[in-house]
Enzyme design. Sequence first.
Site, short mmCIF file in Angstrom:
data_model
loop_
_atom_site.label_atom_id
_atom_site.label_comp_id
_atom_site.label_asym_id
_atom_site.label_seq_id
_atom_site.Cartn_x
_atom_site.Cartn_y
_atom_site.Cartn_z
CE LYS A 377 19.08 101.13 32.85
NZ LYS A 377 18.31 100.55 31.72
NE ARG A 451 16.33 89.88 30.41
CZ ARG A 451 16.13 90.29 29.15
NH1 ARG A 451 16.52 89.53 28.14
NH2 ARG A 451 15.58 91.46 28.92
#
Length: 610
Positions: A377, A451
């Site tokens: 990030k 996920r």
Amino acid sequence: MNLSVVGNKVRSRIFSIGRSNNSFYLLSIYKQEPPLKLTIRFISSINSFRDSSRRCGSSPISSSSNKCGLGIVAKRTFGGVEGVVSGHGESPWRLERKEKMATKLVFSGSLEKSDPLKTPVTIIGQLDHLRKVSYEDVKIKFEPRVPLDVFHYAVESLHPSPIDSCSLFMNHSSIVSLPLKISRNNTSSRAHALTKAVKNASSNMDEYIVIICEKQDVFASACAVARAFPLYSRKSKKESKDEPTVTTVEFLVVTKEGDDLKVGADQVSSDELVCLQNAAEAIRNAARITDIPCSEMHTNQFIREAKTIAEKVGAKITVVQGEELETRGMGGIYNVGKAAENAPALVVLSHTPAGAQKTVAWVGKGIVYDTGGLSIKSKTGMCSMKRDCGGAAGVLNAFFLAVKQGFTQNLHAVLCLAENAVGPKSYRPDDIIVMYSKKTVEINNTDAEGRLVLADGVVYAKQDLGADIIVDMATLTGAQGVATGNYHAAVLTNSEEWESLIVQAGKLSGDLTYPIVYAPELHFSEFNSVIADMKNSVADRSNALSSCAGLFIMSHLGFDYPGVWIHIDMASPVESAGRATGYGVALLNTLFGSWSSSPTLKSLAPSDCL
């Protein structure tokens, strides 16, 4: 006290209203440069004003008397001037706010006599409800400090847009009106406005908050108050207290009788108060866990938190950690967390009461910190990623509340814990990992890690726990905030009936939700891979991104899964104004209220057909 700053100047701001010798008075502060100027405005009637001004330097000044009989002592810090404002012959009305221990919340179904000079009181409600309250209903909270005419004038002066407040007695007693109207997608409790109102009104000392509302809004209102008092803080404290401050929340119930409203006809029972106390504890603890940085709340500490809750409620706990995850085939959780100093883990808390006929599993994403992995990030995008465990924190504490309130069916809290760190062992783009479902996943984005851990969690719930209903909750996608905003979690489910139920539960609990499109036949092709069963991130990021992320999780259950699957993406509602909200605790317990022994949760349950 609030002062608005413009350049080097501070605008005047009236911050209190009170009464002395049958004259109203307002206190304003003006400052351009030291010395400080205090202006006391005395109002003998609504249309007449008299001003008495005092100037002070760096030392306290006082006025022993004035025509209204009010003594003033100024000692406050503004640009080098320190001071306190106090009343003549009484204990000081202290305007400054001090650091303190975490506030203790206590809920009450009746109003207790109090003196606002010693213990501040704030009355909060919708304007229609406030106007139905008589002075006799509430005078026990502030008589003789606030007379009848001041109370009536304050109520009539309220014009919420969206909220409004009026001080009744200096800054120790006030009345606050919540928004007049709500849309069909909002909660009737005005929970978000209530939380803000309580934060603004809190005095950082022992105090009372009186909430005037309808019975159906009591639970959501109590949860909203709990969110206003976070537990975690690492601010240095100049003064320490042996005991925490106590905020007592009292309810005055308004009942509809036809088109009319009646105050005090119903009360909050002792059993209901126990539920409110447990709910507040759970919400504040969920927020605490979410607020704590990964240097303290790493996976091992999270496991300790889970063990503490399991012990409190008498639940069985199972921990699968480190290399055992790989051995048992949980490639999603293992690969995401294997680079971190503290090993990843699957933690399961189980409540299996006698006579249970259904099995429910709540699965929470517990990424204690998300750097993005090798798909790292940005420096600003990484900030606040300590809250990527908000789903697991919510599930863990929702489990605590459900079991404390006597959940009658089998209930499991499945926590998927990992730190998505960068290191020599980091999983990489192009890696192919084998999931607990035995399906293979080609990694094309290590920042799509939530996920992966949740897919292992829901398959464990299906295969190992035999769950009939699986709910996963996660701070899964930034796109959720774009799709449903900062207040509503996005809901994706294979059941149209449950989609409707969870929207209702959101409105009743204050944890708002809104459905997103469920169409796997249209969207799952985004994960196509030529060398594995699927990729872990989509090809087209503009194509229903939050829906696709949820579908990845369900694909490991199988799109033909006969049970109920609900995915809650609460990436934005997990925090507000820089603090965690404890989202999900109230929602899950309201949604499954029909299976609770609590009268409060049963009455809120959106359906009895579960």
